[in-house]
Design an enzyme around this catalytic site. Structure first.
Site, PDB file in Angstrom:
ATOM      1  N   THR A 155       0.890  -1.298   0.117  1.00  0.00           N
ATOM      2  CA  THR A 155       0.021   0.084  -0.117  1.00  0.00           C
ATOM      3  C   THR A 155       0.886   1.257  -0.209  1.00  0.00           C
ATOM      4  OG1 THR A 155      -1.632  -1.179   1.125  1.00  0.00           O
ATOM      5  CG2 THR A 155      -1.948   1.237   1.228  1.00  0.00           C
ATOM      6  N   ARG A 264     -37.706   5.599  -2.115  1.00  0.00           N
ATOM      7  CA  ARG A 264     -38.152   4.902  -3.335  1.00  0.00           C
ATOM      8  C   ARG A 264     -39.385   4.112  -3.056  1.00  0.00           C
ATOM      9  NH1 ARG A 264     -37.717   3.806  -8.454  1.00  0.00           N
ATOM     10  NH2 ARG A 264     -37.836   1.544  -8.863  1.00  0.00           N
ATOM     11  N   GLU A 359      -4.157  -6.883   6.435  1.00  0.00           N
ATOM     12  CA  GLU A 359      -3.732  -6.972   7.621  1.00  0.00           C
ATOM     13  C   GLU A 359      -4.145  -8.129   8.517  1.00  0.00           C
ATOM     14  OE1 GLU A 359      -3.496  -3.313   9.810  1.00  0.00           O
ATOM     15  OE2 GLU A 359      -3.496  -2.119   7.816  1.00  0.00           O
TER      16      GLU A 359
END
Length: 375
Positions: A155, A264, A359
């Site tokens: 990363t 909705r 991790e």
């Protein structure tokens, strides 16, 4: 930190995330980068050093404070937090836990100010879930070490100014591993192109290659052979933090789900009035409540020095799985719209899948938990 000062920090971060980061999420997704103005603003707020000691310019947050901050950071695109998460977390904590005074003075001040980015170079192609089998080697040559090997899925590697590299200096197994500080630009260190990932665009990973990389012996972090222990200590800290980030993302998903269910309409009624939709919402709130409670308790025990192994693994395992289930329910509530690109829950559904892998995968957490209990 003083309670009121910390409350002010949380309020400022919450406002910043909702008013400045969230409106730019589509831009981050499209461009695959965090806008420079957001990066600068994050640095000015101290986010590049929230977990680093105050003596080096950080905020010096306790774990209990850090997870509450992570709840807020997790509400936005995970790539935003990732920009400074590794420097505060697994990479920065290597220096916090094991670095010399000189190493800390040189690097932690830069990391905390956002003037440098750190990467944690542990994973290899055949040493991921079990890093004790890594093959990158560091050979002593008078007052230097020469490193050779390759790392994968690192990363922030494309942006990193410094790498915490784990390499074998001794025999097989975990006791033969040491940690080295390797600056970007050191001859023999190269970074591959950014990986094309399923989600978390804007957060970059890449392979890192070490070909005869020569570093001074003073670049070793801690004593020779203590690298594996240093890595595991940093990962325990990171697991509590990632669990908290998962809680933040789950809260965002739930809020999106509830807002959509209230607006909705199907068959003349809002879909939130249908009990099966209510069940999806209720289950998500229940698991979110449990995850938040677990993280807060794990952080409390971590700060007290009571548990820095079992609790972090339990929290990371549960919360990373939990946010995946909440994401799945959110897509279900949105129906066909939830499967469309450009809809928040579709993007987050892809983003959260990674939390169950890095991790320490969920399966590794199961092993850690079981072994700790059986011992």
């Amino acid at each position: 930190m003083d309670a009121q000062d910390f409350a002010d920090v949380l309020d400022a971060v919450r406002t910043f995330v909702r008013e400045r980061v969230i409106p730019r999420e589509d831009e981050i997704e499209t461009t695959d980068r965090i806008p420079d103005d957001l990066r600068q603003a994050a640095a000015e707020m101290g986010l590049f050093g929230y977990a680093l000691p105050e003596a080096y310019g950080g905020l010096g947050l306790s774990m209990s404070e850090e997870v509450r901050l992570a709840f807020e950071l997790g509400y936005a695109s995970p790539a935003f937090r990732s920009m400074f998460g590794t420097s505060n977390g697994i990479a920065g904590q290597v220096l916090v836990k094991a670095g010399t005074g000189e190493q800390r003075d040189h690097w932690l001040t830069r990391l905390a100010a956002g003037r440098a980015v750190a990467a944690f170079a542990l994973t290899e192609a055949e040493a991921g879930s079990d890093p004790s089998t890594l093959t990158t080697r560091a050979v002593r040559d008078e007052d230097h070490y020469v490193l050779d090997g390759a790392k994968r899925f690192i990363t922030n590697a494309p942006e990193a100014d410094v790498f915490m590299v784990f390499a074998r200096t001794g025999g097989e197994g975990s006791r033969g591993i040491s940690t080295f500080i390797v600056e970007a630009g050191t001859p023999g260190l190269t970074v591959g192109p950014s990986d094309e990932k399923m989600g978390q665009r804007g957060a970059h990973t890449a392979e890192v290659y070490l070909d005869g990389v020569r570093v001074p012996a003073t670049a070793m972090v801690g004593e020779e052979g203590t690298g594996y222990r240093t890595a595991m200590t940093s990962l325990a800290h990171g697991r509590v933090h990632i669990a908290a980030v998962c809680v933040g993302v789950a809260q965002r998903l739930l809020d999106e789900m509830v807002a959509y269910a209230k607006e909705r309409r199907q068959g003349g009624r809002r879909i939130g009035d249908y009990q099966l939709i209510q069940g999806l919402i209720a289950d998500s709130q229940m698991e979110l409540y449990a995850g938040r409670s677990m993280v807060l308790r794990a952080a409390e025990a971590y700060d007290a020095g009571e548990d820095r192994k079992l609790g972090p693994s339990c929290a990371k395992y549960f919360c990373s799985e939990m946010v995946g289930r909440v994401g799945d329910r959110a897509v279900q509530v949105f129906g066909g719209m939830g499967y469309m690109r450009g809809v928040v829950v579709e993007r987050l559904y892809r983003d959260v899948r990674l939390f169950r892998i890095y991790e320490g995968t969920s399966q590794i957490q199961q092993i850690v938990i079981a072994r700790e209990l059986l011992r």
